[in-house]
Design a protein around this motif. Structure first.
Motif, PDB file in Angstrom:
ATOM      1  N   GLN A  45       0.827  -1.204   0.000  1.00  0.00           N
ATOM      2  CA  GLN A  45       0.000   0.000   0.000  1.00  0.00           C
ATOM      3  C   GLN A  45       0.861   1.254   0.000  1.00  0.00           C
ATOM      4  O   GLN A  45       0.567   2.212  -0.729  1.00  0.00           O
ATOM      5  CB  GLN A  45      -0.924  -0.002   1.217  1.00  0.00           C
ATOM      6  CG  GLN A  45      -2.065  -0.995   1.125  1.00  0.00           C
ATOM      7  CD  GLN A  45      -2.833  -1.102   2.429  1.00  0.00           C
ATOM      8  OE1 GLN A  45      -2.285  -0.885   3.510  1.00  0.00           O
ATOM      9  NE2 GLN A  45      -4.121  -1.440   2.336  1.00  0.00           N
ATOM     10  N   LEU A  46       1.926   1.263   0.789  1.00  0.00           N
ATOM     11  CA  LEU A  46       2.816   2.411   0.808  1.00  0.00           C
ATOM     12  C   LEU A  46       3.489   2.620  -0.544  1.00  0.00           C
ATOM     13  O   LEU A  46       3.624   3.743  -1.022  1.00  0.00           O
ATOM     14  CB  LEU A  46       3.870   2.243   1.904  1.00  0.00           C
ATOM     15  CG  LEU A  46       3.385   2.457   3.336  1.00  0.00           C
ATOM     16  CD1 LEU A  46       4.457   2.025   4.335  1.00  0.00           C
ATOM     17  CD2 LEU A  46       2.998   3.911   3.573  1.00  0.00           C
ATOM     18  N   LYS A  47       3.901   1.530  -1.162  1.00  0.00           N
ATOM     19  CA  LYS A  47       4.534   1.638  -2.477  1.00  0.00           C
ATOM     20  C   LYS A  47       3.556   2.204  -3.496  1.00  0.00           C
ATOM     21  O   LYS A  47       3.900   3.088  -4.295  1.00  0.00           O
ATOM     22  CB  LYS A  47       5.057   0.274  -2.927  1.00  0.00           C
ATOM     23  CG  LYS A  47       5.805   0.315  -4.256  1.00  0.00           C
ATOM     24  CD  LYS A  47       6.445  -1.034  -4.553  1.00  0.00           C
ATOM     25  CE  LYS A  47       7.283  -0.963  -5.832  1.00  0.00           C
ATOM     26  NZ  LYS A  47       7.993  -2.238  -6.094  1.00  0.00           N
ATOM     27  N   GLY A  89      -9.793   3.155  -0.848  1.00  0.00           N
ATOM     28  CA  GLY A  89     -10.202   2.729   0.474  1.00  0.00           C
ATOM     29  C   GLY A  89      -9.246   3.139   1.569  1.00  0.00           C
ATOM     30  O   GLY A  89      -9.382   2.696   2.711  1.00  0.00           O
ATOM     31  N   LYS A  90      -8.263   4.027   1.237  1.00  0.00           N
ATOM     32  CA  LYS A  90      -7.303   4.439   2.255  1.00  0.00           C
ATOM     33  C   LYS A  90      -6.934   5.910   2.135  1.00  0.00           C
ATOM     34  O   LYS A  90      -7.151   6.679   3.062  1.00  0.00           O
ATOM     35  CB  LYS A  90      -6.050   3.569   2.191  1.00  0.00           C
ATOM     36  CG  LYS A  90      -5.354   3.443   3.544  1.00  0.00           C
ATOM     37  CD  LYS A  90      -4.405   2.278   3.551  1.00  0.00           C
ATOM     38  CE  LYS A  90      -3.877   2.011   4.950  1.00  0.00           C
ATOM     39  NZ  LYS A  90      -4.864   1.415   5.854  1.00  0.00           N
ATOM     40  N   ALA A  91      -6.336   6.318   1.041  1.00  0.00           N
ATOM     41  CA  ALA A  91      -5.877   7.705   0.932  1.00  0.00           C
ATOM     42  C   ALA A  91      -5.652   8.076  -0.529  1.00  0.00           C
ATOM     43  O   ALA A  91      -5.354   7.222  -1.368  1.00  0.00           O
ATOM     44  CB  ALA A  91      -4.592   7.901   1.723  1.00  0.00           C
ATOM     45  N   GLN A  92      -5.778   9.382  -0.806  1.00  0.00           N
ATOM     46  CA  GLN A  92      -5.464   9.954  -2.108  1.00  0.00           C
ATOM     47  C   GLN A  92      -4.649  11.219  -1.889  1.00  0.00           C
ATOM     48  O   GLN A  92      -4.977  12.032  -1.029  1.00  0.00           O
ATOM     49  CB  GLN A  92      -6.739  10.297  -2.906  1.00  0.00           C
ATOM     50  CG  GLN A  92      -7.524   9.093  -3.400  1.00  0.00           C
ATOM     51  CD  GLN A  92      -8.317   8.432  -2.289  1.00  0.00           C
ATOM     52  OE1 GLN A  92      -8.890   9.116  -1.450  1.00  0.00           O
ATOM     53  NE2 GLN A  92      -8.341   7.111  -2.287  1.00  0.00           N
ATOM     54  N   ALA A  93      -3.593  11.376  -2.658  1.00  0.00           N
ATOM     55  CA  ALA A  93      -2.697  12.519  -2.478  1.00  0.00           C
ATOM     56  C   ALA A  93      -3.318  13.786  -3.045  1.00  0.00           C
ATOM     57  O   ALA A  93      -3.861  13.794  -4.151  1.00  0.00           O
ATOM     58  CB  ALA A  93      -1.357  12.248  -3.156  1.00  0.00           C
ATOM     59  N   ASP A 104      -8.496   5.608   8.509  1.00  0.00           N
ATOM     60  CA  ASP A 104      -9.119   5.235   7.252  1.00  0.00           C
ATOM     61  C   ASP A 104     -10.323   4.329   7.458  1.00  0.00           C
ATOM     62  O   ASP A 104     -10.917   3.860   6.496  1.00  0.00           O
ATOM     63  CB  ASP A 104      -8.106   4.553   6.326  1.00  0.00           C
ATOM     64  CG  ASP A 104      -7.496   3.318   6.944  1.00  0.00           C
ATOM     65  OD1 ASP A 104      -7.210   3.356   8.149  1.00  0.00           O
ATOM     66  OD2 ASP A 104      -7.320   2.323   6.223  1.00  0.00           O
ATOM     67  N   LYS A 105     -10.711   4.099   8.712  1.00  0.00           N
ATOM     68  CA  LYS A 105     -11.886   3.266   8.983  1.00  0.00           C
ATOM     69  C   LYS A 105     -13.100   4.080   9.392  1.00  0.00           C
ATOM     70  O   LYS A 105     -14.204   3.578   9.413  1.00  0.00           O
ATOM     71  CB  LYS A 105     -11.567   2.248  10.098  1.00  0.00           C
ATOM     72  CG  LYS A 105     -10.447   1.277   9.739  1.00  0.00           C
ATOM     73  CD  LYS A 105     -10.767   0.476   8.504  1.00  0.00           C
ATOM     74  CE  LYS A 105      -9.665  -0.533   8.203  1.00  0.00           C
ATOM     75  NZ  LYS A 105      -9.914  -1.259   6.928  1.00  0.00           N
ATOM     76  N   PRO A 114     -12.872   8.853  -5.718  1.00  0.00           N
ATOM     77  CA  PRO A 114     -12.633   8.055  -4.512  1.00  0.00           C
ATOM     78  C   PRO A 114     -13.809   8.054  -3.550  1.00  0.00           C
ATOM     79  O   PRO A 114     -14.637   8.972  -3.528  1.00  0.00           O
ATOM     80  CB  PRO A 114     -11.412   8.733  -3.886  1.00  0.00           C
ATOM     81  CG  PRO A 114     -11.467  10.128  -4.389  1.00  0.00           C
ATOM     82  CD  PRO A 114     -12.012  10.046  -5.777  1.00  0.00           C
ATOM     83  N   SER A 115     -13.834   7.008  -2.730  1.00  0.00           N
ATOM     84  CA  SER A 115     -14.818   6.913  -1.661  1.00  0.00           C
ATOM     85  C   SER A 115     -14.485   7.929  -0.576  1.00  0.00           C
ATOM     86  O   SER A 115     -13.320   8.194  -0.290  1.00  0.00           O
ATOM     87  CB  SER A 115     -14.804   5.499  -1.082  1.00  0.00           C
ATOM     88  OG  SER A 115     -15.624   5.437   0.072  1.00  0.00           O
ATOM     89  N   LEU A 116     -15.511   8.485   0.031  1.00  0.00           N
ATOM     90  CA  LEU A 116     -15.318   9.385   1.152  1.00  0.00           C
ATOM     91  C   LEU A 116     -15.315   8.644   2.475  1.00  0.00           C
ATOM     92  O   LEU A 116     -14.999   9.224   3.514  1.00  0.00           O
ATOM     93  CB  LEU A 116     -16.407  10.468   1.160  1.00  0.00           C
ATOM     94  CG  LEU A 116     -16.436  11.361  -0.081  1.00  0.00           C
ATOM     95  CD1 LEU A 116     -17.550  12.390   0.025  1.00  0.00           C
ATOM     96  CD2 LEU A 116     -15.091  12.050  -0.295  1.00  0.00           C
ATOM     97  N   THR A 117     -15.691   7.384   2.452  1.00  0.00           N
ATOM     98  CA  THR A 117     -15.502   6.530   3.611  1.00  0.00           C
ATOM     99  C   THR A 117     -14.177   5.804   3.442  1.00  0.00           C
ATOM    100  O   THR A 117     -13.637   5.718   2.340  1.00  0.00           O
ATOM    101  CB  THR A 117     -16.640   5.503   3.739  1.00  0.00           C
ATOM    102  OG1 THR A 117     -16.615   4.625   2.597  1.00  0.00           O
ATOM    103  CG2 THR A 117     -17.993   6.180   3.801  1.00  0.00           C
ATOM    104  N   ASN A 118     -13.615   5.295   4.542  1.00  0.00           N
ATOM    105  CA  ASN A 118     -12.286   4.666   4.469  1.00  0.00           C
ATOM    106  C   ASN A 118     -11.292   5.601   3.792  1.00  0.00           C
ATOM    107  O   ASN A 118     -10.534   5.202   2.912  1.00  0.00           O
ATOM    108  CB  ASN A 118     -12.333   3.349   3.689  1.00  0.00           C
ATOM    109  CG  ASN A 118     -13.160   2.305   4.385  1.00  0.00           C
ATOM    110  OD1 ASN A 118     -13.651   2.516   5.488  1.00  0.00           O
ATOM    111  ND2 ASN A 118     -13.344   1.174   3.745  1.00  0.00           N
TER     112      ASN A 118
END
Length: 474
Positions: free
Chosen positions: A241-243, A253-257, A300-301, A353-357
């Protein structure tokens, strides 16, 4: 030579300015066999083009990029080999002094908008390769750039002598023999070449990076918030995920820059070789928890299938005048639901992107959601552009007032993210105009000019004390 503003300043700048980026980095064999090609790769890793290329002219490395810092506008310099306007007359020693010590060829001090405090740890070999690249492979760009003219007392560049004496650590990075090669390479990249701490490390009263247990623990970055990079936050991220995030800026489901991080991905991180990305991850994953207060659950949850409303309530025509008293639900349906969907889950292909997670809606700071609404998102990876329009003043889609953005943000936090977060119109105004001012700039304001003079005297006294201690130690 950086995308980030060293002194905790980056933020009200044109954060999403499109920059010319290389099509691809030099290949591994080129980097190994050619100092010039290696210098090009290092310049990409250091993200030199982001600050030294004005998006209005798109003349690479020609300078003139306006950096809107809390102290005023700082214009980046021409770092092409132009003999009249750039660094064409610099010797390698003068180049090294500018990069690692913030000293120009004429002896004048650079402001730490140039992150020389991080570049101070660059190896001699890397500085040499950078010099060869800029002198022999970069095209000269002619033409003067605007002069930086800050107000008193920040226009006194000689004060940087005292700041450097207090906070600049001289000497190239020294590997830790107890750690792996990957860990050492990662630390070098994070702390020096990629200068991650310029954004992710909080600042002291004099706007220098705090070190030790505070390093990389997250910091307000003008309008944005650069998150904690220790195990407090990254402990639940996998290496894959970090990569993916570093290379693309997007982990569904986690993050967007967005903001400065989107700029770093667009101009620098996506071009790093896999072994360097892996080294960065090795170092970051080894960072211990900072012992900061942690949220009740992973950021992110928040909003995971809770309070999610999939019903369209009412909408207003985009581009029309929207009353300030509209509900958050109506504002969301009008401005957001067509892309992020009524249930906030985004599109099936994750393009929206989802606004949840989502770390922007589920974190402990409201800054990144509010700034995303204000300024939008723009990043480009592998030729694919991701664009979210801005909804702040002057929006070409729908201009929202500070009150409306506060109402909308509170709805999103309650419906899809961290319901404990609350935003006021005053907070939106502050983020719209560059975020909270650092203490140093507040006491140096005209209304408190006497305190500004006192601050100068304090810096001088501390500098003299530090100089005396260094002489005693030697």
């Amino acid at each position: 030579m950086a995308t980030t503003l060293s002194i905790g300043l980056l933020s009200s700048f044109s954060l999403f300015a499109a920059q010319e980026v290389p099509v691809s980095p030099p290949g591994v064999k080129q980097v190994q066999n050619s100092d010039i090609a290696r210098g090009e790769y290092l310049a990409i890793a250091a993200d030199c083009a982001a600050c030294h290329t004005n998006p209005a002219t798109k003349r690479t490395f020609a300078g003139g990029y306006p950096i809107h810092s809390p102290m005023g506008v700082i214009y980046s310099t021409n770092i092409t080999p132009s003999k009249q306007f750039g660094i064409g007359n610099y010797t390698e020693h003068q180049f090294e002094q500018a990069v690692r010590h913030g000293i120009r060829a004429d002896g004048g001090h650079l402001y730490p908008a140039m992150p020389y405090a991080s570049y101070a740890g660059l190896s001699d070999e890397d500085v040499h390769a950078l010099y060869l690249y800029f002198m022999h492979d970069v095209q000269p760009q002619e033409g003067a750039t605007p002069e930086t003219a800050l107000s008193f007392p920040f226009n006194i560049r000689q004060m940087m002598w005292g700041w450097n004496l207090l906070f600049l650590k001289n000497g190239a990075f020294q590997p830790d023999s107890s750690q792996s090669d990957a860990w050492n390479r990662g630390k070098y990249l994070v702390d020096n070449l990629e200068h991650c701490g310029e954004c992710h490390t909080p600042r002291n009263m004099m706007m220098a990076q705090m070190q030790g247990k505070d390093a990389l623990t997250g910091a307000a970055l003008g309008s944005w918030y650069a998150p904690n990079l220790t195990a407090d936050n990254l402990g639940n991220w996998t290496r894959d995920q970090l990569k993916q995030y570093l290379k693309t800026g997007d982990v569904p489901g986690k993050a967007q820059a967005a903001g400065p991080m989107a700029e770093a991905v667009t101009n620098s991180l996506q071009y790093l070789h896999d072994d360097d990305i892996d080294a960065i991850i090795t170092y970051l994953k080894a960072l211990p928890a900072s012992l900061q207060a942690q949220p009740n659950k992973s950021i992110d949850k928040n909003g995971t299938d809770t309070n999610v409303d999939s019903q369209i309530r009412s909408t207003q025509p985009l581009g029309s005048h929207l009353p300030d008293n509209l509900s958050g639900a109506t504002l969301y349906d009008t401005a957001c639901s067509s892309c992020h969907q009524p249930d906030g889950k985004g599109s099936a292909d994750h393009f929206y992107p989802s606004l949840t997670n989502n770390s922007a809606t589920g974190g402990s700071s409201p800054n990144n959601l509010v700034s995303t609404i204000l300024f939008g998102v723009e990043r480009e990876v592998n030729g694919k552009q991701v664009l979210m329009p801005a909804f702040g003043p002057g929006s070409q889609v729908q201009s929202l007032s500070d009150q409306q953005i506060a109402t909308l943000s509170n709805f999103v936090f309650h419906q899809y993210g961290n319901p404990a977060l609350q935003v006021t119109p005053e907070q939106v105004e502050s983020l719209r105009t560059g975020g909270d001012q650092p203490l140093l700039t507040r006491i140096a304001a005209p209304a408190t000019l006497g305190a500004g003079v006192v601050a100068i005297l304090i810096v001088l006294l501390l500098s003299l004390r530090a100089l005396r201690k260094r002489r005693q130690d030697h």
